[in-house]
Scaffold this motif. Sequence first.
Motif, PDB file in Angstrom:
ATOM      1  N   UNK A   1       0.764  -1.238   0.000  1.00  0.00           N
ATOM      2  CA  UNK A   1       0.000   0.000   0.000  1.00  0.00           C
ATOM      3  C   UNK A   1       0.794   1.286   0.000  1.00  0.00           C
ATOM      4  N   UNK A   2       1.740   1.415  -0.919  1.00  0.00           N
ATOM      5  CA  UNK A   2       2.398   2.701  -1.127  1.00  0.00           C
ATOM      6  C   UNK A   2       1.750   3.343  -2.350  1.00  0.00           C
ATOM      7  N   UNK A   3       0.868   4.333  -2.154  1.00  0.00           N
ATOM      8  CA  UNK A   3       0.102   4.869  -3.284  1.00  0.00           C
ATOM      9  C   UNK A   3       0.962   5.418  -4.414  1.00  0.00           C
ATOM     10  N   UNK A   4       2.136   5.947  -4.080  1.00  0.00           N
ATOM     11  CA  UNK A   4       3.013   6.512  -5.100  1.00  0.00           C
ATOM     12  C   UNK A   4       3.703   5.433  -5.922  1.00  0.00           C
ATOM     13  N   UNK A   5       3.476   4.182  -5.548  1.00  0.00           N
ATOM     14  CA  UNK A   5       4.022   3.041  -6.285  1.00  0.00           C
ATOM     15  C   UNK A   5       2.919   2.202  -6.918  1.00  0.00           C
ATOM     16  N   UNK A   6       1.833   1.956  -6.180  1.00  0.00           N
ATOM     17  CA  UNK A   6       0.818   0.976  -6.598  1.00  0.00           C
ATOM     18  C   UNK A   6      -0.597   1.548  -6.593  1.00  0.00           C
ATOM     19  N   UNK A   7      -0.768   2.780  -7.009  1.00  0.00           N
ATOM     20  CA  UNK A   7      -2.080   3.426  -6.880  1.00  0.00           C
ATOM     21  C   UNK A   7      -3.187   2.641  -7.568  1.00  0.00           C
ATOM     22  N   UNK A   8      -2.980   2.240  -8.802  1.00  0.00           N
ATOM     23  CA  UNK A   8      -4.043   1.552  -9.546  1.00  0.00           C
ATOM     24  C   UNK A   8      -4.390   0.213  -8.918  1.00  0.00           C
TER      25      UNK A   8
ATOM     26  N   UNK B   1      -2.610   4.881   5.709  1.00  0.00           N
ATOM     27  CA  UNK B   1      -3.690   3.890   5.733  1.00  0.00           C
ATOM     28  C   UNK B   1      -5.010   4.523   5.296  1.00  0.00           C
ATOM     29  N   UNK B   2      -5.278   5.738   5.737  1.00  0.00           N
ATOM     30  CA  UNK B   2      -6.495   6.432   5.318  1.00  0.00           C
ATOM     31  C   UNK B   2      -6.399   6.842   3.854  1.00  0.00           C
ATOM     32  N   UNK B   3      -5.223   7.236   3.402  1.00  0.00           N
ATOM     33  CA  UNK B   3      -5.027   7.514   1.974  1.00  0.00           C
ATOM     34  C   UNK B   3      -5.372   6.274   1.148  1.00  0.00           C
ATOM     35  N   UNK B   4      -4.967   5.103   1.622  1.00  0.00           N
ATOM     36  CA  UNK B   4      -5.313   3.852   0.942  1.00  0.00           C
ATOM     37  C   UNK B   4      -6.813   3.584   0.995  1.00  0.00           C
ATOM     38  N   UNK B   5      -7.433   3.826   2.152  1.00  0.00           N
ATOM     39  CA  UNK B   5      -8.880   3.666   2.257  1.00  0.00           C
ATOM     40  C   UNK B   5      -9.596   4.561   1.251  1.00  0.00           C
ATOM     41  N   UNK B   6      -9.167   5.802   1.140  1.00  0.00           N
ATOM     42  CA  UNK B   6      -9.776   6.725   0.185  1.00  0.00           C
ATOM     43  C   UNK B   6      -9.710   6.172  -1.232  1.00  0.00           C
ATOM     44  N   UNK B   7      -8.565   5.660  -1.609  1.00  0.00           N
ATOM     45  CA  UNK B   7      -8.417   5.100  -2.955  1.00  0.00           C
ATOM     46  C   UNK B   7      -9.312   3.880  -3.146  1.00  0.00           C
ATOM     47  N   UNK B   8      -9.387   3.015  -2.146  1.00  0.00           N
ATOM     48  CA  UNK B   8     -10.178   1.784  -2.251  1.00  0.00           C
ATOM     49  C   UNK B   8     -11.670   2.061  -2.369  1.00  0.00           C
ATOM     50  N   UNK B   9     -12.124   3.221  -1.832  1.00  0.00           N
ATOM     51  CA  UNK B   9     -13.544   3.551  -1.857  1.00  0.00           C
ATOM     52  C   UNK B   9     -13.872   4.662  -2.852  1.00  0.00           C
TER      53      UNK B   9
END
Length: 324
Positions: free
Chosen positions: A115-122, A301-309
């Motif tokens: 879950x590093x958004x700058x690496x695996x956002x999609x 973790x919340x940044x990841x939650x935002x992306x997932x939803x």
Amino acid sequence: MIKVGIIGGSGYTAGELLRLLSLHPEAAIDFVYSTTRPDTPVSSVHQDLKASLDLNYSADINAEVDVVFLCLGHGRSKAFLEQHEFSEHTKIIDLSNDFRLKDDSKHQGKEYVYGLPELNKQEIITSSAVANPGCFATAIQLALLPLAADGSIADTVHTHAITGSTGAGASPSDTTHFSWRDNNISWYKPFTHQHLGEINQSLSDKSGKDSQIMFLPFRGNFSRGIMASSYLQYEGSLDQAGAIFREYYESAPFVHVSDEPLHLKQVVNTNHCFIHLHKHEDQLLVTSVIDNLVKGASGQAIQNMNLMFGLAEQTGLKLKASYF
């Protein structure tokens, strides 16, 4: 509203998660699970939440929540999930190191995306389970990923990084209590830190070749933040390096390339990472700063939650640093 459950609610990362989620416009905290403090107020542990979160710890879980955050000690998330079952639609975000490496990423029919958004956002956007990165790993990877993607890491990278006392967790130890930590500094786990596995994995994936990071972590005499300094041989100019970093992070709302030298007060209490580049002869010095509890843990973790939803990454994370 996203219905949230939290497992393990007494540590620093859980406290930051609760603080941020209590202010999140699209999230509602459904339960905070604890077997040691059932029916006691969450604010009795996290006293900064006394005026903003009226919720007791629960000895029960709601298996139907939309997302559950695992704030357990390393090695305990797998055991918890094997003893407790959540619904098929419940997304999982784990803040331990149980699922970060590819060899450990599959569990109970789920595959955990790093879950590093700058690496695996999609990949995060379409995932149902995410392994949140470590704090040192976040700071160091953000400093080196653009160079790995450009194929510019050709030799050994030397990294020194210093972290605040909250990086060691809430339980007191010989090296975290005030009288030892104050006016003091020390290194620990030289060249063997547990975050090296995930750092090398990401850099190798991005560059297509094995990386060698010589990492020396330090304990600092402050509470929050990480400053990481990495240097390596680099043949290009400083302007070329700057262009590589700015292009790589063009669509990353929390990563900023600074022309000025950095300090921790620029990022403490925020989800931002600042990066500075300096060239000396054939050596490129890359410095990065983050808050270990926010971008290095709960904020990410919340940044990841935002992306997932399907939310904007910045939702609930538009935080200003405490500069003075």
